[in-house]
Design an enzyme around this catalytic site. Structure first.
Site, PDB file in Angstrom:
ATOM      1  N   SER A  74       0.825  -1.211   0.000  1.00 56.66           N
ATOM      2  CA  SER A  74       0.000   0.000   0.000  1.00 56.66           C
ATOM      3  C   SER A  74       0.860   1.262   0.000  1.00 56.66           C
ATOM      4  O   SER A  74       1.585   1.517  -0.939  1.00 56.66           O
ATOM      5  CB  SER A  74      -0.958  -0.029   1.191  1.00 56.66           C
ATOM      6  OG  SER A  74      -1.883   1.024   1.124  1.00 56.66           O
ATOM      7  N   ASP A 108      -2.365   6.221  -3.655  1.00 54.51           N
ATOM      8  CA  ASP A 108      -1.321   5.585  -2.876  1.00 54.51           C
ATOM      9  C   ASP A 108      -0.789   4.388  -3.653  1.00 54.51           C
ATOM     10  O   ASP A 108      -1.124   4.196  -4.820  1.00 54.51           O
ATOM     11  CB  ASP A 108      -1.859   5.173  -1.501  1.00 54.51           C
ATOM     12  CG  ASP A 108      -2.971   4.134  -1.592  1.00 54.51           C
ATOM     13  OD1 ASP A 108      -3.686   4.123  -2.614  1.00 54.51           O
ATOM     14  OD2 ASP A 108      -3.146   3.346  -0.647  1.00 54.51           O
ATOM     15  N   ASP A 160      -1.292   1.177  -3.812  1.00 53.37           N
ATOM     16  CA  ASP A 160      -2.130   0.135  -4.432  1.00 53.37           C
ATOM     17  C   ASP A 160      -3.461   0.693  -4.919  1.00 53.37           C
ATOM     18  O   ASP A 160      -4.343  -0.056  -5.320  1.00 53.37           O
ATOM     19  CB  ASP A 160      -2.353  -1.040  -3.480  1.00 53.37           C
ATOM     20  CG  ASP A 160      -3.174  -0.681  -2.252  1.00 53.37           C
ATOM     21  OD1 ASP A 160      -3.276   0.512  -1.926  1.00 53.37           O
ATOM     22  OD2 ASP A 160      -3.700  -1.612  -1.610  1.00 53.37           O
ATOM     23  N   ASP A 220      -6.097   2.052  -3.600  1.00 47.92           N
ATOM     24  CA  ASP A 220      -7.401   1.941  -2.947  1.00 47.92           C
ATOM     25  C   ASP A 220      -7.804   3.267  -2.318  1.00 47.92           C
ATOM     26  O   ASP A 220      -8.924   3.419  -1.850  1.00 47.92           O
ATOM     27  CB  ASP A 220      -7.434   0.794  -1.923  1.00 47.92           C
ATOM     28  CG  ASP A 220      -6.471   0.972  -0.764  1.00 47.92           C
ATOM     29  OD1 ASP A 220      -5.662   1.924  -0.788  1.00 47.92           O
ATOM     30  OD2 ASP A 220      -6.517   0.142   0.165  1.00 47.92           O
TER      31      ASP A 220
END
Length: 449
Positions: A98, A239, A241, A243
């Site tokens: 992440s 960010d 990843d 999400d």
């Protein structure tokens, strides 16, 4: 008896530095543990980190060894994996750290409904992992591996078509995927909606040469400059990843994530009032907007898993759940899916601005006054610190949902251990910065002299 706690996994998956806490052997064992607990077809995806190919293959090896058919989805955002798991698979795994720096990587486990695995099931998975109790397949029952990187197109089309009544022709947007897995998906979503899209940090690169995976106001200065140069309606950044999504307005000013939450909440709830689900760490702006729109706020523990599962539980009870997420850029629109989704958040900002006919800076100025401070307190004994806070502020209105939240008229503070890093987080919010600073100083003087 004490309630069992996770030992390896944090708030959102397990993460560590490659070659130290995180390595292919550990990931393979996590794959074998997941394969022991779940049956069926499993999808695996990853972000752009340099260690991703090694770890994703380790995860796939563990799953194949337990007899599962696996589909390698390639490089794509975490919410894309979640969407595809919900639609096509029995479970899933994402190799990602992440927002952590490039030397980190990790694993998120996805259930068949597209949400991340909850704490109870994660503790069970850790039990299999630590005891190395795996159900391995024989030579004649090994799983079959296939590769389907094109499946991400289904996710892109679903988001691009969500706001089907919105025509974004003529709107310019600058997208900063941060060299992560949204380099292809977010620009395509916005283009399909009719936007003219300009990108920065738009080439996938696991060394993250343009900025770190955590989008900070400082790291987004090039995005702000490009927004001003192109006359864009806004800039959006993800960010590591994708999400989460954060924004800068048309002047290049950073939109604080809790303000972003409040603006989208107002947009959603003005059309359809209902229940808004969010953690105890979210700004009181959520309460103010809920009152304004005839909605109500339901608080949970910190973490998108807690929010998503509470949204699903309330919906199962027949209640109208219209919006959720966290005050960190991780928004959940249940009509799309029950997880944080950066591309969906970007698409919603397009719809919001087109529907309002106003500039993002104007909408930001319409929010109630507030000032939030975020601090870190390093301590070797977080539980003792929480007990001290609970005792010292017992005369206040306390919420112990997650850590200790101290509620006062016009202000609140939250003290809780970080779920991903070794320190205590302190959030303080008031209507003015002076009030917030005074409240913060009062708390730190008592609990950490």
């Amino acid at each position: 008896m004490e309630t069992p706690e996770k030992q390896l996994f944090g708030t959102n998956g397990v993460r560590g530095i490659i070659g130290e806490e995180m390595n292919p052997e550990l990931v393979m064992k996590i794959g074998m543990a997941l394969g022991t607990m779940r049956k069926g077809r499993i999808g695996v995806g990853r972000d752009t980190r340099t260690s991703g190919p090694a770890l994703s293959r380790a995860m796939i090896a563990g799953l194949l060894a337990t007899g599962h058919d696996v589909v390698d989805l390639g490089v794509l955002p975490t919410p894309a994996v979640q969407y595809l798991v919900r639609e096509h698979f029995d479970a899933g795994a994402v190799i990602t750290a992440s927002h952590n720096p490039p030397e980190y990587n990790g694993v998120k486990i996805i259930e068949g409904d597209g949400t991340e695995m909850d704490d109870t099931q994660t503790i069970c998975l850790e039990g299999h992992l630590f005891a190395e109790k795996f159900t391995l397949a024989g030579w004649d029952n090994m799983g079959i591996l296939t590769s389907s990187p094109e499946m991400v197109n289904e996710y892109i089309d679903a988001i691009a078509g969500y706001w089907k009544d919105i025509n974004a022709d003529g709107m310019t947007v600058v997208a900063d995927p941060g060299s992560g897995p949204a380099c292809e998906s977010t620009p395509r979503v916005l283009t399909k909606m009719g936007c003219r899209v300009v990108t920065i940090n738009g080439m996938m690169d696991g060394t993250f040469p343009g900025r770190m995976p955590e989008p900070s106001p400082e790291g987004l200065q090039p995005l702000s400059e490009l927004v001003r140069e192109t006359g864009a309606a806004f800039g959006v950044a993800h960010d590591g990843d994708a999400d989460r999504a954060v924004f800068v307005d048309e002047t290049g000013e950073f939109l604080e994530e809790n303000e972003q939450f409040a603006l989208v909440e107002r947009f959603i709830c003005s059309d359809r009032p209902g229940i808004v689900v969010t953690p105890v760490s979210t700004s009181f702006l959520a309460e103010r907007i809920a009152e304004e729109t005839g909605s109500v706020v339901e608080y949970t523990r910190v973490g998108s898993i807690s929010v998503a599962r509470r949204m699903l539980a309330l919906s199962a009870e027949g209640k109208t759940v219209v919006f959720g997420g966290e005050g960190n850029g991780g928004l959940i629109l249940p009509g799309n899916q029950h997880c944080r989704d950066g591309a969906m958040t970007a698409a919603t900002m397009v719809a919001l601005l087109k529907s309002s006919g106003k500039k993002l800076s104007e909408l930001k100025a319409s929010l109630p006054p507030h000032a939030m401070l975020k601090d870190k307190i390093h301590t070797e004994s977080p539980k003792e610190l929480l007990k001290k806070a609970e005792s010292a502020f017992s005369d206040d209105n306390l919420d112990l949902t997650d850590g200790v939240r101290i509620n006062r008229k016009g202000m609140w503070a939250l003290l809780r251990p970080s779920g991903t890093e070794p320190f205590m987080r302190l959030y303080v919010e008031a209507e003015t910065e002076k009030e917030a600073e005074a409240f913060r100083d009062e708390i730190t003087k008592i609990i950490s002299p």
